[in-house]
Design a protein around this motif. Structure first.
Motif, PDB file in Angstrom:
ATOM      1  N   ILE A  80      -8.260  30.783  -0.415  1.00 53.76           N
ATOM      2  CA  ILE A  80      -8.347  30.501  -1.839  1.00 53.76           C
ATOM      3  C   ILE A  80      -7.587  29.244  -2.144  1.00 53.76           C
ATOM      4  O   ILE A  80      -6.604  29.437  -2.235  1.00 53.76           O
ATOM      5  CB  ILE A  80      -7.988  31.670  -2.894  1.00 53.76           C
ATOM      6  N   TYR A  81      -8.324  28.214  -2.110  1.00 51.49           N
ATOM      7  CA  TYR A  81      -7.471  26.812  -2.103  1.00 51.49           C
ATOM      8  C   TYR A  81      -6.785  26.506  -3.332  1.00 51.49           C
ATOM      9  O   TYR A  81      -7.267  26.556  -4.481  1.00 51.49           O
ATOM     10  CB  TYR A  81      -8.503  25.683  -1.803  1.00 51.49           C
ATOM     11  N   HIS A  82      -5.584  25.974  -3.206  1.00 51.28           N
ATOM     12  CA  HIS A  82      -4.992  25.286  -4.100  1.00 51.28           C
ATOM     13  C   HIS A  82      -4.590  23.884  -3.862  1.00 51.28           C
ATOM     14  O   HIS A  82      -4.135  24.024  -2.488  1.00 51.28           O
ATOM     15  CB  HIS A  82      -3.716  25.908  -4.604  1.00 51.28           C
ATOM     16  N   THR A  83      -4.623  22.890  -4.328  1.00 52.41           N
ATOM     17  CA  THR A  83      -4.471  21.347  -4.005  1.00 52.41           C
ATOM     18  C   THR A  83      -3.686  20.745  -4.771  1.00 52.41           C
ATOM     19  O   THR A  83      -3.356  20.941  -5.909  1.00 52.41           O
ATOM     20  CB  THR A  83      -5.717  20.568  -3.489  1.00 52.41           C
ATOM     21  N   SER A  84      -2.765  19.736  -4.242  1.00 44.82           N
ATOM     22  CA  SER A  84      -2.080  18.821  -5.000  1.00 44.82           C
ATOM     23  C   SER A  84      -1.995  17.506  -4.367  1.00 44.82           C
ATOM     24  O   SER A  84      -2.542  17.347  -3.135  1.00 44.82           O
ATOM     25  CB  SER A  84      -0.622  19.481  -5.017  1.00 44.82           C
TER      26      SER A  84
ATOM     27  N   THR B 217       8.295  21.469  -2.519  1.00 43.95           N
ATOM     28  CA  THR B 217       9.299  22.383  -2.982  1.00 43.95           C
ATOM     29  C   THR B 217       8.597  23.075  -4.358  1.00 43.95           C
ATOM     30  O   THR B 217       9.310  23.926  -5.167  1.00 43.95           O
ATOM     31  CB  THR B 217      10.463  21.619  -3.698  1.00 43.95           C
ATOM     32  N   THR B 218       7.306  23.285  -4.262  1.00 48.77           N
ATOM     33  CA  THR B 218       6.783  24.042  -5.463  1.00 48.77           C
ATOM     34  C   THR B 218       6.758  25.425  -5.092  1.00 48.77           C
ATOM     35  O   THR B 218       7.099  25.891  -3.770  1.00 48.77           O
ATOM     36  CB  THR B 218       5.392  23.714  -5.657  1.00 48.77           C
ATOM     37  N   HIS B 219       6.370  26.372  -6.134  1.00 51.86           N
ATOM     38  CA  HIS B 219       6.419  27.660  -5.746  1.00 51.86           C
ATOM     39  C   HIS B 219       5.436  28.171  -4.744  1.00 51.86           C
ATOM     40  O   HIS B 219       5.330  29.501  -4.558  1.00 51.86           O
ATOM     41  CB  HIS B 219       6.442  28.323  -7.289  1.00 51.86           C
ATOM     42  N   HIS B 220       4.382  27.284  -4.415  1.00 48.79           N
ATOM     43  CA  HIS B 220       3.406  27.525  -3.473  1.00 48.79           C
ATOM     44  C   HIS B 220       3.875  27.776  -2.082  1.00 48.79           C
ATOM     45  O   HIS B 220       3.197  28.034  -1.250  1.00 48.79           O
ATOM     46  CB  HIS B 220       2.341  26.889  -3.891  1.00 48.79           C
ATOM     47  N   GLY B 221       5.118  27.033  -1.924  1.00 52.34           N
ATOM     48  CA  GLY B 221       5.628  27.074  -0.524  1.00 52.34           C
ATOM     49  C   GLY B 221       5.246  26.045   0.100  1.00 52.34           C
ATOM     50  O   GLY B 221       5.080  24.952  -0.318  1.00 52.34           O
ATOM     51  N   GLN B 222       5.158  26.215   1.351  1.00 51.41           N
ATOM     52  CA  GLN B 222       4.616  25.061   2.425  1.00 51.41           C
ATOM     53  C   GLN B 222       3.193  24.877   2.210  1.00 51.41           C
ATOM     54  O   GLN B 222       2.564  26.027   2.357  1.00 51.41           O
ATOM     55  CB  GLN B 222       5.328  25.135   3.602  1.00 51.41           C
ATOM     56  N   PRO B 223       2.545  23.869   2.428  1.00 49.20           N
ATOM     57  CA  PRO B 223       1.055  23.679   2.518  1.00 49.20           C
ATOM     58  C   PRO B 223       0.420  24.325   3.803  1.00 49.20           C
ATOM     59  O   PRO B 223       1.172  24.115   4.879  1.00 49.20           O
ATOM     60  CB  PRO B 223       0.605  22.477   2.315  1.00 49.20           C
TER      61      PRO B 223
ATOM     62  N   PRO C  16       0.647  -1.223   0.077  1.00 46.85           N
ATOM     63  CA  PRO C  16      -0.056  -0.006   0.108  1.00 46.85           C
ATOM     64  C   PRO C  16       0.696   1.184  -0.057  1.00 46.85           C
ATOM     65  O   PRO C  16       1.737   1.246   0.539  1.00 46.85           O
ATOM     66  CB  PRO C  16      -0.922  -0.055   1.399  1.00 46.85           C
ATOM     67  N   GLU C  17       0.409   2.353  -0.688  1.00 50.09           N
ATOM     68  CA  GLU C  17       1.242   3.561  -0.885  1.00 50.09           C
ATOM     69  C   GLU C  17       0.078   4.603  -0.224  1.00 50.09           C
ATOM     70  O   GLU C  17      -0.861   4.711  -0.622  1.00 50.09           O
ATOM     71  CB  GLU C  17       1.334   3.965  -2.284  1.00 50.09           C
ATOM     72  N   LYS C  18       0.899   5.602   0.671  1.00 54.06           N
ATOM     73  CA  LYS C  18       0.228   6.580   1.069  1.00 54.06           C
ATOM     74  C   LYS C  18      -0.220   7.517   0.237  1.00 54.06           C
ATOM     75  O   LYS C  18       0.642   8.081  -0.489  1.00 54.06           O
ATOM     76  CB  LYS C  18       0.829   7.042   2.407  1.00 54.06           C
ATOM     77  N   VAL C  19      -1.477   8.107   0.261  1.00 54.38           N
ATOM     78  CA  VAL C  19      -1.946   9.450  -0.485  1.00 54.38           C
ATOM     79  C   VAL C  19      -2.427  10.431   0.426  1.00 54.38           C
ATOM     80  O   VAL C  19      -2.934  10.355   1.376  1.00 54.38           O
ATOM     81  CB  VAL C  19      -3.023   8.716  -1.252  1.00 54.38           C
ATOM     82  N   THR C  20      -1.470  11.564   0.159  1.00 49.11           N
ATOM     83  CA  THR C  20      -1.841  12.794   1.040  1.00 49.11           C
ATOM     84  C   THR C  20      -2.055  14.009   0.236  1.00 49.11           C
ATOM     85  O   THR C  20      -1.567  14.172  -0.938  1.00 49.11           O
ATOM     86  CB  THR C  20      -0.477  13.135   1.822  1.00 49.11           C
ATOM     87  N   LEU C  21      -3.228  14.643   0.733  1.00 45.73           N
ATOM     88  CA  LEU C  21      -3.539  15.974  -0.017  1.00 45.73           C
ATOM     89  C   LEU C  21      -2.874  17.247   0.689  1.00 45.73           C
ATOM     90  O   LEU C  21      -3.062  17.598   1.752  1.00 45.73           O
ATOM     91  CB  LEU C  21      -5.178  15.978  -0.088  1.00 45.73           C
ATOM     92  N   PHE C  22      -2.276  17.979  -0.282  1.00 46.80           N
ATOM     93  CA  PHE C  22      -1.461  19.151   0.145  1.00 46.80           C
ATOM     94  C   PHE C  22      -2.602  20.311  -0.215  1.00 46.80           C
ATOM     95  O   PHE C  22      -2.937  20.545  -1.119  1.00 46.80           O
ATOM     96  CB  PHE C  22      -0.303  19.413  -0.604  1.00 46.80           C
ATOM     97  N   VAL C  23      -2.810  21.121   0.891  1.00 49.30           N
ATOM     98  CA  VAL C  23      -3.498  22.126   0.710  1.00 49.30           C
ATOM     99  C   VAL C  23      -2.941  23.550   0.969  1.00 49.30           C
ATOM    100  O   VAL C  23      -2.079  23.707   2.000  1.00 49.30           O
ATOM    101  CB  VAL C  23      -4.987  22.074   1.779  1.00 49.30           C
ATOM    102  N   TYR C  24      -2.914  24.389  -0.076  1.00 49.15           N
ATOM    103  CA  TYR C  24      -2.501  25.861  -0.023  1.00 49.15           C
ATOM    104  C   TYR C  24      -3.540  26.785   0.063  1.00 49.15           C
ATOM    105  O   TYR C  24      -4.629  26.601  -0.410  1.00 49.15           O
ATOM    106  CB  TYR C  24      -1.476  26.129  -1.040  1.00 49.15           C
ATOM    107  N   ASP C  25      -2.998  28.159   0.538  1.00 54.48           N
ATOM    108  CA  ASP C  25      -3.903  29.080   0.638  1.00 54.48           C
ATOM    109  C   ASP C  25      -3.277  30.121  -0.499  1.00 54.48           C
ATOM    110  O   ASP C  25      -2.150  30.942  -0.078  1.00 54.48           O
ATOM    111  CB  ASP C  25      -4.008  29.852   1.782  1.00 54.48           C
TER     112      ASP C  25
END
Length: 627
Positions: free
Chosen positions: A32-36, A57-63, A2-11
């Motif tokens: 204003i949500y952005h998710t990955s 490491t995306t340009h959105h910074g830390q979730p 099994p592989e863990k799946v995590t939703l990162f939520v940014y503002d």
């Protein structure tokens, strides 16, 4: 394993939404949500196409939040195949702020991996935002940038928008009023002038201008100000509103130039020249002056001066073929057609099974009014598979797959995929139908027509089939099928004509509502320009519809055809369609249907016929009066 799946939520607002939303929107919106989605050691997200990076490491910074979505048993190689297929839908060009965004992508990925949706407060953000007056006021600007949205628009109370804006600071009030009044061109129709040259330019550059001279120390000005705002905004760009606070030092030159002694004072300018003025907070006089000025610039269409009861009672909803009752036959037939030498692989047959199961789930959801299955649940390769099957089969054997697509596009996200269809699936089906014999391809032609009708059930897909890329193929299908010897084909073609008419009437209504005094080109659906729709294309469709009316013997089919004519010509600005109908003597043809052949007997159909005749007569008389 099994592989863990995590939703990162940014503002994306960096906290501004939480701080300012109540003042501007009258509702608390926390972010204003952005998710990955983080899985298999990578962070997958949608922006300029589908992208991936090392998590965090995306340009959105830390979730702002990490949500555990569970674990997946799906192998990484299968997931990467799914990503490759998703790239056909989530392209850079297909990005839409409201409809096809990062959160839609994350939701589809999570549905595929763990069978769960991301939190509803994230996916519902566009609906929540658009339900506010401020959100509705921004909708035209957003659609101008990204195209029309599939989200239904609630009626906008401009008074509520002004009140919501006024609950914030004066700067927010000015900003919100400007945004609320921005038309599809993005140009504000309510301005604030602080120097003489600026005011003179506004008066010069707009055909109809109402100037409100106010003062910070004037109580009647404060009372009439929101009423002035509402009156201007409700005119949807037909008049430019300008406010001048003559109590400010910087506006004294304006005060002297226009001889302002009292506030409030209102001046009205027609094509650069002063038309009238009055002083005092008189609501009735203000409304009368604004209406008179607008009428001088935009005379009412002659149809607007009459009440057409039967036409107004027509449904504005397209005629659709929504049956999901018997799902097995088209799949059984399709499998039998693909068994001899041109069959599908084992994995493709499994995908076909998944499509069938998904449609059954959709049928159950619609029947019980429960949550519909997501696009991600449809599988990774559903669209390429259907495109391949169409390519494998001759047109006369395509009816099962066309029926499957007809059912699939009932779902708004599937319809959205076909509205951005690089394979031009619908165009190819329409073109093939237009060249086929009704006797050889009866079932396939029927399903092609039903598919065309269902395209109008979704605002994005309906716009797509009337766009310059697709409309010629649609016209050929309509023209050929209106005169078919098969009753079912003519009836469905009449339904298609009605749906086209509904879309044209809707477009014309939007054009009327956002047309600015400077006579900018009309826009449809928030900025998507439908070039040529009111020209030769419409004339050719109308000509075919009139020909069909002359030969038709079914009152039900005639009702749909006559209703489509009414939608085509009601408030038509160019009168080109009216000229055609007058030349073809549609008035006489309808008289024969009502009086001689007695094909038309129903009271409501007779009433509609008479109103169409009146529309033609009124427009012809209007043209003659100006010739």
């Amino acid at each position: 394993m099994p592989e863990k799946v995590t939703l990162f939520v940014y503002d994306l607002s960096q906290g501004m939404a939480r701080a300012m939303s109540m003042g501007l929107m009258g509702r608390q919106i926390d972010a204003i949500y952005h998710t990955s989605v983080v899985v298999f050691g990578h962070e997958f997200f949608y922006g300029q196409g589908i992208m991936s990076a090392i998590p965090g490491t995306t340009h959105h910074g830390q979730p702002m939040e990490r949500i555990d979505m569970g674990t997946t048993e799906i192998p990484q190689e299968v997931f990467m195949e799914f990503m490759d297929e998703m790239r056909q839908t989530y392209t850079a060009d297909a990005y839409h702020l409201l409809d096809n965004n990062c959160n839609n992508f994350s939701n589809d990925v999570c549905q595929f991996l763990v069978g769960k949706s991301i939190p509803a407060h994230i996916t519902s953000l566009p609906t929540d935002f658009l339900s506010t007056p401020f959100g509705q006021s921004l909708r035209p600007m957003i659609e101008n940038m990204f195209g029309p949205s599939r989200h239904q628009q609630a009626p906008l109370s401009v008074a509520a928008a002004v009140a919501a804006a006024a609950s914030g600071s004066p700067a927010a009030n000015a900003l919100a009023a400007n945004i609320a009044s921005a038309g599809a061109s993005g140009t504000a129709i309510l301005s604030y002038a602080t120097d003489l040259t600026q005011l003179q330019n506004l008066i010069r550059d707009n055909a109809a201008v109402a100037v409100f001279f106010t003062s910070a120390t004037c109580p009647p000005c404060h009372t009439i100000a929101p009423i002035f705002d509402e009156m201007i905004l409700l005119k949807n760009g037909q008049i430019k509103g300008v406010k001048v606070d003559v109590s400010m030092p910087m506006t004294q030159e304006i005060k002297r130039a226009y001889g302002i002694q009292l506030t409030p004072t209102f001046m009205f300018f027609l094509k650069g020249d002063k038309d009238s003025e009055f002083s005092g907070a008189n609501q009735a006089e203000l409304r009368s002056s604004i209406d008179s000025l607008i009428y001088a610039v935009h005379p009412a269409h002659p149809h607007a001066r009459r009440e057409f009861k039967n036409y107004n009672n027509l449904s504005g909803t397209p005629i659709l073929f929504l049956s999901l009752d018997n799902l097995d036959p088209p799949f059984t037939k399709l499998r039998s057609l693909l068994t001899s030498g041109n069959g599908l692989s084992e994995s493709e047959l499994k995908q076909l099974d998944k499509i069938q199961a998904w449609l059954k789930k959709l049928a159950e959801a619609k029947k019980n009014n429960t949550t519909e299955p997501s696009l991600g649940e449809l599988g990774a390769t559903w669209k390429p598979l259907l495109t391949k099957i169409i390519g494998l089969l001759p047109y006369e054997n395509q009816f099962p797959v066309l029926d499957i697509i007809r059912m699939l596009i009932i779902h708004d996200r599937v319809a959205e995929v076909y509205s951005k269809d690089g394979n031009l699936t619908l165009v190819k089906a329409f073109d093939a139908a237009a060249t086929q014999s009704a006797e050889l391809s009866k079932s396939t032609l029927t399903l092609t027509l039903r598919l065309a009708c269902n395209a109008f059930g979704d605002p994005l897909l309906g716009t797509y089939v009337l766009s310059s890329k697709t409309r010629e193929s649609l016209k050929h299908l309509l023209v050929n099928m209106l005169l078919s010897s098969v009753d079912q084909h003519r009836q469905t073609a009449a339904s298609l004509a009605f749906n086209i008419g509904v879309k044209i009437a809707e477009a014309r209504d939007k054009i009327t509502n956002v047309k600015e005094a400077s006579h900018n080109p009309p826009v449809f659906g928030g900025g998507l320009l439908l070039e040529g729709l009111e020209g030769d294309w419409t004339i050719e469709c109308l000509s075919a519809i009139v020909n069909a009316i002359e030969k038709e013997g079914s009152e039900d089919i005639l009702h749909r055809l006559i209703a489509s004519v009414a939608n085509f010509i009601y408030k038509e600005e160019s009168f080109s369609g009216i000229e055609l109908l007058s030349t073809l003597d549609l008035i006489g043809t309808l008289d024969k249907k009502m009086q001689q052949t007695k094909v038309i007997n129903s009271e409501n159909v007779i009433g509609l016929c008479k109103e169409v005749q009146d529309m033609i007569r009124i427009s012809v008389a209007e043209q003659r009066s100006h010739s």
